[in-house]
Design a protein around this motif. Structure first.
Motif, PDB file in Angstrom:
ATOM      1  N   ALA A  93       0.791  -1.226  -0.073  1.00  0.00           N
ATOM      2  CA  ALA A  93       0.113   0.052  -0.077  1.00  0.00           C
ATOM      3  C   ALA A  93       0.877   1.131   0.037  1.00  0.00           C
ATOM      4  O   ALA A  93       0.397   2.479  -0.230  1.00  0.00           O
ATOM      5  N   GLU A  94       2.219   1.015  -0.001  1.00  0.00           N
ATOM      6  CA  GLU A  94       3.056   2.547   0.389  1.00  0.00           C
ATOM      7  C   GLU A  94       3.049   3.232  -0.890  1.00  0.00           C
ATOM      8  O   GLU A  94       3.198   2.517  -1.847  1.00  0.00           O
ATOM      9  N   GLU A  95       2.776   4.420  -0.612  1.00  0.00           N
ATOM     10  CA  GLU A  95       3.239   5.520  -1.672  1.00  0.00           C
ATOM     11  C   GLU A  95       4.561   5.380  -2.464  1.00  0.00           C
ATOM     12  O   GLU A  95       5.510   5.253  -1.760  1.00  0.00           O
ATOM     13  N   GLN A  96       4.633   5.161  -3.853  1.00  0.00           N
ATOM     14  CA  GLN A  96       5.930   5.029  -4.486  1.00  0.00           C
ATOM     15  C   GLN A  96       5.897   5.950  -5.612  1.00  0.00           C
ATOM     16  O   GLN A  96       4.828   5.789  -6.573  1.00  0.00           O
ATOM     17  N   ALA A  97       6.910   6.473  -5.862  1.00  0.00           N
ATOM     18  CA  ALA A  97       6.810   7.722  -7.088  1.00  0.00           C
ATOM     19  C   ALA A  97       7.471   6.984  -8.300  1.00  0.00           C
ATOM     20  O   ALA A  97       7.011   7.201  -9.408  1.00  0.00           O
ATOM     21  N   ASP A  98       8.562   6.188  -8.298  1.00  0.00           N
ATOM     22  CA  ASP A  98       9.041   5.530  -9.426  1.00  0.00           C
ATOM     23  C   ASP A  98       8.485   4.325  -9.984  1.00  0.00           C
ATOM     24  O   ASP A  98       7.788   3.533  -9.300  1.00  0.00           O
ATOM     25  N   GLU A  99       8.169   4.304 -11.452  1.00  0.00           N
ATOM     26  CA  GLU A  99       7.391   3.542 -12.069  1.00  0.00           C
ATOM     27  C   GLU A  99       7.892   1.890 -11.968  1.00  0.00           C
ATOM     28  O   GLU A  99       6.893   0.966 -11.831  1.00  0.00           O
ATOM     29  N   LEU A 100       9.101   1.748 -11.888  1.00  0.00           N
ATOM     30  CA  LEU A 100       9.709   0.492 -11.850  1.00  0.00           C
ATOM     31  C   LEU A 100       9.352   0.047 -10.334  1.00  0.00           C
ATOM     32  O   LEU A 100       8.969  -1.293 -10.303  1.00  0.00           O
ATOM     33  N   VAL A 101       9.537   0.784  -9.356  1.00  0.00           N
ATOM     34  CA  VAL A 101       9.165   0.360  -7.934  1.00  0.00           C
ATOM     35  C   VAL A 101       7.668   0.204  -7.953  1.00  0.00           C
ATOM     36  O   VAL A 101       7.190  -0.967  -7.288  1.00  0.00           O
ATOM     37  N   GLN A 102       6.731   0.830  -8.608  1.00  0.00           N
ATOM     38  CA  GLN A 102       5.171   0.539  -8.716  1.00  0.00           C
ATOM     39  C   GLN A 102       5.218  -0.690  -9.464  1.00  0.00           C
ATOM     40  O   GLN A 102       4.231  -1.558  -8.950  1.00  0.00           O
ATOM     41  N   SER A 103       5.891  -1.078 -10.487  1.00  0.00           N
ATOM     42  CA  SER A 103       5.610  -2.632 -11.099  1.00  0.00           C
ATOM     43  C   SER A 103       6.025  -3.636 -10.116  1.00  0.00           C
ATOM     44  O   SER A 103       5.352  -4.583  -9.960  1.00  0.00           O
ATOM     45  N   TRP A 104       7.033  -3.406  -9.144  1.00  0.00           N
ATOM     46  CA  TRP A 104       7.269  -4.409  -8.091  1.00  0.00           C
ATOM     47  C   TRP A 104       6.051  -4.595  -7.136  1.00  0.00           C
ATOM     48  O   TRP A 104       5.486  -5.723  -6.844  1.00  0.00           O
ATOM     49  N   GLN A 105       5.398  -3.519  -7.054  1.00  0.00           N
ATOM     50  CA  GLN A 105       4.204  -3.547  -5.966  1.00  0.00           C
ATOM     51  C   GLN A 105       3.097  -4.330  -6.697  1.00  0.00           C
ATOM     52  O   GLN A 105       2.416  -4.915  -5.813  1.00  0.00           O
ATOM     53  N   ALA A 106       2.791  -3.962  -8.009  1.00  0.00           N
ATOM     54  CA  ALA A 106       1.766  -4.646  -8.545  1.00  0.00           C
ATOM     55  C   ALA A 106       2.063  -6.101  -8.739  1.00  0.00           C
ATOM     56  O   ALA A 106       1.143  -6.850  -8.459  1.00  0.00           O
ATOM     57  N   THR A 107       3.253  -6.444  -8.929  1.00  0.00           N
ATOM     58  CA  THR A 107       3.692  -8.074  -8.972  1.00  0.00           C
ATOM     59  C   THR A 107       3.418  -8.632  -7.477  1.00  0.00           C
ATOM     60  O   THR A 107       2.943  -9.631  -7.309  1.00  0.00           O
ATOM     61  N   LEU A 108       3.854  -7.891  -6.490  1.00  0.00           N
ATOM     62  CA  LEU A 108       3.801  -8.443  -5.076  1.00  0.00           C
ATOM     63  C   LEU A 108       2.382  -8.494  -4.726  1.00  0.00           C
ATOM     64  O   LEU A 108       1.926  -9.547  -4.193  1.00  0.00           O
ATOM     65  N   ALA A 109       1.495  -7.471  -5.194  1.00  0.00           N
ATOM     66  CA  ALA A 109      -0.052  -7.667  -4.775  1.00  0.00           C
ATOM     67  C   ALA A 109      -0.307  -9.013  -5.523  1.00  0.00           C
ATOM     68  O   ALA A 109      -1.307  -9.625  -4.779  1.00  0.00           O
ATOM     69  N   GLU A 110      -0.180  -9.382  -6.743  1.00  0.00           N
ATOM     70  CA  GLU A 110      -0.790 -10.434  -7.193  1.00  0.00           C
ATOM     71  C   GLU A 110      -0.418 -11.818  -6.540  1.00  0.00           C
ATOM     72  O   GLU A 110      -0.942 -12.514  -6.404  1.00  0.00           O
ATOM     73  N   GLU A 111       1.053 -11.479  -6.241  1.00  0.00           N
ATOM     74  CA  GLU A 111       1.657 -12.718  -5.695  1.00  0.00           C
ATOM     75  C   GLU A 111       0.910 -13.084  -4.426  1.00  0.00           C
ATOM     76  O   GLU A 111       0.757 -14.189  -3.875  1.00  0.00           O
ATOM     77  N   TRP A 112       0.834 -11.990  -3.635  1.00  0.00           N
ATOM     78  CA  TRP A 112       0.157 -11.987  -2.163  1.00  0.00           C
ATOM     79  C   TRP A 112      -1.063 -12.542  -2.068  1.00  0.00           C
ATOM     80  O   TRP A 112      -1.586 -13.215  -1.434  1.00  0.00           O
TER      81      TRP A 112
END
Ligand code: ADP
Length: 502
Positions: A76-95
């Motif tokens: 849920a943490e706010e992230q500005a960088d696009e690559l970092v956001q893509s890690w979050q999206a992947t993590l959300a799916e895995e989770w």
């Protein structure tokens, strides 16, 4: 005098040896120079924990509710960088998939590793470098195993590692890595050589390209020529002048000792400056709260992982979340009387007197040497170390309630396993010590060194602690070995293939 080869590696610690082996595996002849009388650098002295998400080994670890909350917070943490956001999206799916499976073992993935690494360095690392570190960390374990190195089956949470993803080598300290690499050298002696007591002093540059190194051995200068050079000289934690020059975040480090070997003097920074290399993060100097009060070394450290120990000050009181980042814990320690604390553990950490710590010392040896204290009750332990017994008893009692989940930990700690409740109880004193320098030569994802205009310096690669940009302001415990292996391997492979690319 002059000698020619394909790839020259400067520095015989973990990253230099990894680069040398990898360059050879990619078809290059290699010469490695090491200024000290032996191979190993800091790598061989280190606790040698290696972070990588590893479902096979993590399967036997139960996940706690607090760890589940941690994953959700990171997603849920706010992230500005696009690559970092893509890690979050992947993590959300895995989770989501993990939760749907009803699994109870410890969740982990490269995405979570990347996000903890990036957040743990205050979002100042280069996401491209972090991305590659997370993606290739486990491959690095397999690569080391292919070279004959063994890791234990169980994993642990190393100090400031934030998650149970640290692999523990079967051999003590960093010897497993160094032995595996140097065996490879011996087996391929026709194409690979290393020279000890041989210090690189200058890079040789022709037409803007690095084509060799001048080294000094026994007072003699020798010219080594090659198609590519890898700088792997480690950090500058043992160079007091450089520490003072770049330190911005800590009180004066003049009286603070270091965990490092004496060769960690930042030579690679100076070599890079000869060719206008860009430096990043130079003020990001890592201290640990775990130094031996006399020597600054990590030896005598009695923790066996983050979950089962607490830190108390000279009043017998806790003062920080002991599962926190290294910088956070060390800053808190500087606030305590004499910047001194006691690590407290019990029989869970040392089931028998001959149980060894991470530094290959048995608890009985440490107690006999007066470097650790042992008692049958917490009151007696408090008397031995000169802290208020009632405070220590109350402190441990409160911690044990947090382990049970009957109260929330007053310092927000989330990493727990056993209570501290079975004799014998042990204590050992610790102070801040300079451990790692996160800043250094700026590299791209191919481990090529960049100049101050952001351009590649032809023929020059770097790996390991001499580089900057991978860890940001604070390096997670367990990420240095992953960095060394992953980026040493990349640097070596690209240095070798740069031969054929011409
Ligand atoms: P890393 O973890 O990045 O591999 P280490 O500290 O383990 O770093 O290893 C770096 C090695 O480089 C050390 O063994 C150190 O003695 C060596 N070294 C440092 N400067 C020079 C130099 N100028 N010439 C040759 N070797 C060097």
């Amino acid at each position: 005098q002059s000698q020619t080869t394909d790839v020259i590696v400067i520095g015989g610690g973990g990253s230099g040896l990894a680069a040398a082996v990898s360059a050879h595996q990619n078809g290059a002849k290699v010469i490695l120079v090491e200024k000290m009388p032996r191979l190993g650098g800091n790598t061989i002295l280190s606790g040698a924990a290696y972070n990588a998400a590893d479902p096979g080994r993590q399967e036997s670890i139960e996940m706690t509710d607090l760890e589940r909350e941690t994953v959700e917070t990171i997603i849920a943490e706010e992230q500005a960088d696009e690559l970092v956001q893509s890690w979050q999206a992947t993590l959300a799916e895995e989770w989501e998939a993990y939760k749907a499976s009803g699994a109870t073992y410890l969740f982990d993935s490269p995405s979570l590793h990347k996000l903890q690494t990036y957040n743990g360095g205050d979002k100042t690392a280069d996401p491209v470098l972090v991305d590659q570190l997370g993606d290739q960390a486990y491959e690095g374990i397999e690569w080391m195993e292919s070279l004959g190195m063994e890791f234990n089956d169980y994993m642990f949470t190393v100090l400031g590692g934030l998650w149970t993803r640290a692999h523990q080598p079967s051999e003590p300290l960093g010897t497993g890595y160094i032995n595996a690499f140097s065996n490879y050298f011996d087996e391929n002696a026709d194409d690979m050589q290393y020279f000890l007591n041989t210090k690189a002093t200058d890079l040789i540059v022709e037409d803007g390209k690095v084509v060799g190194v001048i080294v000094e051995s026994n007072g003699e200068k020798v010219e080594l020529r090659a198609s590519a050079v890898v700088i792997a000289t480690g950090g500058f934690a043992a160079n007091e002048e450089m520490r003072e020059e770049f330190n911005e975040n800590w009180p004066s480090l003049a009286d603070i000792k270091t965990t490092n070997h004496t060769g960690a003097t930042g030579d690679g920074i100076e070599l890079g400056q000869q060719v206008n290399a860009s430096l990043v993060g130079m003020s990001d100097i890592q201290l640990l709260p775990m130094g031996d009060p006399e020597t600054g070394s990590l030896s005598g450290n009695i923790e066996q992982g983050v979950q089962d120990r607490i830190f108390v000050n000279s009043d017998g009181l806790r003062f920080v979340n002991e599962g926190e980042r290294r910088d956070v814990m060390t800053k808190a320690l500087f606030e305590q009387e004499d910047a001194l604390m006691w690590t407290i553990v019990d029989q869970h950490s040392y089931p028998t007197g001959d149980t060894r710590n991470n530094f290959n010392e048995t608890i009985d040896e440490l107690v006999a040497a007066g470097r650790a204290y042992e008692a049958d009750t917490l009151e007696e332990l408090a008397e031995l170390i000169g802290v208020d017994p009632a405070n220590l008893v109350a402190t441990v009692d409160e911690f044990n309630q947090a382990v049970d989940g009957t109260i929330e930990d007053p310092f927000g700690r989330t990493l727990f396993d056993n209570k501290i409740d079975i004799a014998p109880f042990y204590a050992a004193a610790r102070k801040p010590t300079v451990h790692h320098t996160m800043g250094g030569l700026q590299i791209n994802a191919a481990a090529q060194v960049l100049n101050e205009d952001g351009e590649v310096i032809e023929g020059l690669f770097a790996a390991g602690e001499v580089t900057g940009g991978i860890h940001g302001t604070n390096r997670l415990g367990g990420n240095a070995l992953a960095d060394i292996v992953v980026y040493g391997r990349i640097a070596g492979a690209n240095a070798a293939t740069s031969l054929t690319a011409e």
